[in-house]
Design a protein around this motif. Sequence first.
Motif, PDB file in Angstrom:
ATOM      1  N   ILE C 202       0.859  -1.190   0.000  1.00 24.11           N
ATOM      2  CA  ILE C 202       0.000   0.000   0.000  1.00 24.11           C
ATOM      3  C   ILE C 202       0.889   1.232   0.000  1.00 24.11           C
ATOM      4  N   THR C 203       0.583   2.167  -0.875  1.00 23.46           N
ATOM      5  CA  THR C 203       1.378   3.396  -0.917  1.00 23.46           C
ATOM      6  C   THR C 203       0.470   4.617  -0.912  1.00 23.46           C
ATOM      7  N   HIS C 204       0.841   5.610  -0.111  1.00 24.89           N
ATOM      8  CA  HIS C 204       0.019   6.819   0.029  1.00 24.89           C
ATOM      9  C   HIS C 204       0.870   7.927   0.623  1.00 24.89           C
ATOM     10  N   GLN C 225       7.006   5.217  -6.141  1.00 26.52           N
ATOM     11  CA  GLN C 225       7.861   4.597  -7.150  1.00 26.52           C
ATOM     12  C   GLN C 225       8.392   3.244  -6.668  1.00 26.52           C
ATOM     13  N   GLU C 226       8.800   3.217  -5.440  1.00 24.67           N
ATOM     14  CA  GLU C 226       9.290   1.975  -4.836  1.00 24.67           C
ATOM     15  C   GLU C 226       8.164   0.930  -4.828  1.00 24.67           C
ATOM     16  N   ALA C 227       6.989   1.373  -4.446  1.00 26.82           N
ATOM     17  CA  ALA C 227       5.854   0.439  -4.373  1.00 26.82           C
ATOM     18  C   ALA C 227       5.560  -0.184  -5.728  1.00 26.82           C
ATOM     19  N   LEU C 228       5.639   0.624  -6.772  1.00 25.14           N
ATOM     20  CA  LEU C 228       5.239   0.153  -8.105  1.00 25.14           C
ATOM     21  C   LEU C 228       6.219  -0.845  -8.722  1.00 25.14           C
ATOM     22  N   GLU C 260       3.981   6.591 -17.764  1.00 25.13           N
ATOM     23  CA  GLU C 260       5.401   6.689 -17.411  1.00 25.13           C
ATOM     24  C   GLU C 260       5.673   5.948 -16.107  1.00 25.13           C
ATOM     25  N   LYS C 261       4.805   6.165 -15.156  1.00 23.03           N
ATOM     26  CA  LYS C 261       4.988   5.474 -13.863  1.00 23.03           C
ATOM     27  C   LYS C 261       4.829   3.967 -13.998  1.00 23.03           C
ATOM     28  N   LEU C 262       3.969   3.578 -14.918  1.00 19.69           N
ATOM     29  CA  LEU C 262       3.717   2.137 -15.108  1.00 19.69           C
ATOM     30  C   LEU C 262       4.956   1.396 -15.593  1.00 19.69           C
ATOM     31  N   GLN C 263       5.890   2.139 -16.160  1.00 18.18           N
ATOM     32  CA  GLN C 263       7.079   1.483 -16.705  1.00 18.18           C
ATOM     33  C   GLN C 263       7.888   0.742 -15.643  1.00 18.18           C
ATOM     34  N   ALA C 264       7.778   1.178 -14.405  1.00 17.97           N
ATOM     35  CA  ALA C 264       8.484   0.486 -13.325  1.00 17.97           C
ATOM     36  C   ALA C 264       7.841  -0.849 -12.962  1.00 17.97           C
ATOM     37  N   THR C 265       6.624  -1.056 -13.441  1.00 22.73           N
ATOM     38  CA  THR C 265       5.878  -2.261 -13.064  1.00 22.73           C
ATOM     39  C   THR C 265       6.143  -3.406 -14.034  1.00 22.73           C
ATOM     40  N   ASN C 266       5.588  -4.548 -13.697  1.00 24.25           N
ATOM     41  CA  ASN C 266       5.643  -5.715 -14.572  1.00 24.25           C
ATOM     42  C   ASN C 266       4.486  -5.625 -15.570  1.00 24.25           C
ATOM     43  N   ASN C 267       4.465  -4.524 -16.341  1.00 21.56           N
ATOM     44  CA  ASN C 267       3.356  -4.257 -17.277  1.00 21.56           C
ATOM     45  C   ASN C 267       2.020  -4.416 -16.550  1.00 21.56           C
TER      46      ASN C 267
END
Lengths: 316, 316, 316
Positions: C202-204, C225-228, C260-267
Motif C-alpha cells: 500500500i502506498t500513500h 515509485q518503490e511500491a510500483l 510513465e509510472k507504469l514502466q516500473a511495473t511488470n506491465n
Amino acid sequence: MKKYTSVHDVADLNQLVQEAQHLKANPYKYKTLGENKTLGLIFLNPSLRTRLSTQKAGQNLGMNVIVMNLDKEGWALETQEGAIMNGTTVEHIKEAAAVMGQYCDIIGIRSFPKLQNRDEDYNEELLNQFIQYTKKPIVSLESATRHPLQSLADLLTIKENAVAGKRPKVVLSWAPHIKPIPQCVANSFAEWMGQADVELVITHPEGYELAEEFTKNATVTMDQQEALQGADFVYVKNWSSYTEYGKVLTDGEGWMLTNEKLQATNNAKVMHCLPVRRNVELSDEILDGPNSLVLEQANNRTYAAQAVLKRMLEAM
Amino acid sequence: MKKYTSVHDVADLNQLVQEAQHLKANPYKYKTLGENKTLGLIFLNPSLRTRLSTQKAGQNLGMNVIVMNLDKEGWALETQEGAIMNGTTVEHIKEAAAVMGQYCDIIGIRSFPKLQNRDEDYNEELLNQFIQYTKKPIVSLESATRHPLQSLADLLTIKENAVAGKRPKVVLSWAPHIKPIPQCVANSFAEWMGQADVELVITHPEGYELAEEFTKNATVTMDQQEALQGADFVYVKNWSSYTEYGKVLTDGEGWMLTNEKLQATNNAKVMHCLPVRRNVELSDEILDGPNSLVLEQANNRTYAAQAVLKRMLEAM
Amino acid sequence: MKKYTSVHDVADLNQLVQEAQHLKANPYKYKTLGENKTLGLIFLNPSLRTRLSTQKAGQNLGMNVIVMNLDKEGWALETQEGAIMNGTTVEHIKEAAAVMGQYCDIIGIRSFPKLQNRDEDYNEELLNQFIQYTKKPIVSLESATRHPLQSLADLLTIKENAVAGKRPKVVLSWAPHIKPIPQCVANSFAEWMGQADVELVITHPEGYELAEEFTKNATVTMDQQEALQGADFVYVKNWSSYTEYGKVLTDGEGWMLTNEKLQATNNAKVMHCLPVRRNVELSDEILDGPNSLVLEQANNRTYAAQAVLKRMLEAM
C-alpha cells in the motif's frame, strides 16, 4: 436492428408499422423472446408515457426491465474528451455507458437538449457517445433532436385511422406554449411523414422554420388556415425557434387549434404527443371531443416500443 | 371489485379478511392469476410500507409491477376543469390518468391531503378524477381522507389476536405529534371498526372530533383513562383537527400511551400504522414490549393488498 | 451465509471466487433458486454499478427485486436508542428495518459514512442495526467502512488476469481527488488482499494511513515509485485521512498514475472501482489503454453479487 434513433434506422417503415399492429393484437405472443434479457431504461429527464410504455413493452416480451433515473439516483456525467474532471461531473460517459452496456442487453436512453447551443444539441453528443461506448443496441427514448418511438406510434395511429384508399393530408401545426420546448417531436414527425405515404404540410409563424433536413418532403406555409384546408390529420405541437435557437419569438395568439378552425378540414383527426397544456396548445373542446386521437397515440407507444425491441432481440 | 377506496367498496368484510388470511397462508397459490397483468403504483407522496407491501402483493400474484413516483419522476398535474394551463402544471389529470389506465390493468394511487382547504380535501378530487379517467380498477394507497389497505390489515391483525368468543373493545386513542397530520388513518380505522364486530371507543382532546360520517358506530370521549378501561386493543394515532381544519390545537401533554396507562386495560394489544415517532406518539416501553402489534400490522399489509388485488383480477 | 458485510463473513475466499466464476459462465443456471423470493435493495446514497449489478444478479437467480431509494422515496431514519423523536427523523430504524425484513427475504443496504465522527462511522451503527432489526440475511452494498461486493469482484478480476503459477504483486496506490472520499473501498480491498494469495503493498502520502485492522498483511510505503516496482496489479483509489478523520491533507500532486509510472511495473494491470475522475485520479492514457481492467471489474460485480445471493438462498 442495432440502433433506433431516427427514421434512418428503419429499413422498411411499412413493415415496422405492421409489426406494431401485429403486437397490438398479440402482445404476449413473444414472451419467450426476451427471456434472460435485460432492458435498461436510462432517464436524464422526466418521463411518463415513454417510461411506462417502454417498460411495459419490455415486460410483454419477457424481458427484465431496470429503470434508472440517472439524474436523480446517480450523478452528473462528463461528456468532453480529455476533460480534467475536477468539477461537478462525477463520472465520464465512457465508463458510465460502458458499464451499463455490460449489465444490459438493450439500453433505452432519454436526454433532452439544453436549448442553449444549437450545434451541441444537434450533434447529439450524448446519444452518440452512448451508442459508441455501451456497445449494445440503443433505443432513443427522446434525444436532443428526435423522438422516434413517438413518431412510430404516430404513424401507426394515422394508419389505423386513415380512410382506405385515400392518401391522407397530414398537417403539422405549430401551437403556442409558455416556455421554450425542444424541436424533437416536430423534427421527428416531419421526418417520418416525409417517408410515409402521406401529403405533409407544415404550418408555423415566421421564425419557426425547422431544420431543412427534416422537412424535405413537406410543403411549408405560414398561413395556418390555408394549411388546414381539407386536412385529414392535424398534428398539433409547440416548438421553440431553430433559427434563433431555443427562443420563444411570439406568444402565438390565434394559433391554438379550435373546433372553428377544424371546419376547414376534412373532419380532421387531431393528434398531440402529450403532455399537452390545455387551452394553451389545444382547446378543451378538441381534446374532449370526438376528433381527438391523443389517447390512441399514447396507447400505441407500447406497441411501437415493442416492435423495436422485438427487432433488436431477434437480431441478437 | 372495481375500486377499493373505502369500506363502502367491500361487500362483505369478513369474507375479505378471510381471503387475506388464506393468502397469508398461501401467498404464491395464485401466481398465474396475475400473469400478463400490469399493476401501476403511482405515488404523489413518500411511502415505505405501502410501496413495498403492495409491490410484493402484486408480485405474489404474478403481476408485473411498475412503480412511478410521479412527484419526482414526472411533473405537476392539473385537476381543475377548464383550466388555462399557462402556469406550473404540465399535464391535466384527464390525460395523465387516461394514459396510465391504458398501460396498466390495475392502478394504485397515493395522494395526501394538503390540509389547507377542508372541502377540497374531503371531496377527494384527485382520487375521484383518477377513478373517472383511468377507466381501470383503482386501489387507494392512501387518499386525502382514508387509508383502506391499512384498515384491512388492521382488522386482520385484530382478528388474529382477539380472544375467541369475546367481542373485543377497541379504543382509538389520539396521540401527540409535532406537526399537522391528516385524519385519513383515523377516519378509515373508525369507519372499518364501525362495520366490524367490535365495541369502538374513540378518545381525543377537545377540538379533535373526526367527521361524523366516520364515527357513527363509536362512543366518543375526551377522557382517555375512561376510554382505556378494559380495552382489548388500543390503536394509537395522531391527527390534526377536522373542525379547525389541519390545525394542531395542543401539544397533547399527557396523551402519550405508557405502560402505566395500559394497566387500566385488559392487557390490551397496542397498534399503530407506522411510521411512529417514538416517545412522542408512543413510548419505547410499549413499542419494544410484548403488547405491541405494530410489526404484525405492517406484515399484514401485504396480504390485505393481495386480497384486494386478487378480487380485482378475478373480476376482470 | 447469513450476512455479507466483510471478508470475515466468508468461510473460504477461493470457493466464493470459484462460485462467482461458475455463475459468470452459467448466469441463468439457478433461476429456480430464487423463485418466490424477494430481494430488497435499500439505498441511502446514489449508486450506479451496485444498483444495476445487484438488481441483475437477483433477477438472474429468479428473484423479485424491489429497489427503494430511501433517501428520496422515503424519509429520514432515527438510529439513536431512546430518542425522543420530535425533530426531523420520521421513523426509527427499529421499525423501518423490521418491516423491510418482513417484506423481503434478503436485504441489501447502502449507507455511506458521514466523515464527521470517526467512531460513529467505524461503529457501523446503521448497518449493524439493520442486521439486528431486519432478522433477514443482509448484504452490504457499501457501508461506512467497507465495500465487500466490490472487493469480491476485484479478487475475481485479479484471479482472471493473473499469470498462472506466479503469486502476484498487488499495489494499492492512493490517488488525488477534489473532495473527501470514504476509506471503504481501500479498507475493503486491503482486507481482502490480506487474505488472498497475493503480495500486498500500500502506498500513500503521509497522513493517509488506513486503520491498522485492515492492513495487517500489507507492506506500507510512502514512496510510490518503490511500491510500483515489479507490480502485477495497481489498484488506484483516493481516500480521505483516517487519522485526521475525513480531511483532505494534500492536493496529491504527482500521485496520479500515468503510463510513465507504469514502466516500473511488470506491465501491471490497472484497477479502479469507478466512478473515476479522469485526469485527476487516473489519466486518460491509462483508462483508454490496454492495461485498464476497470470495465472488467464492473462487469464482475454482477457475478460477485450473484455468488453471495446464491449462498444466502441456499442457506434458507
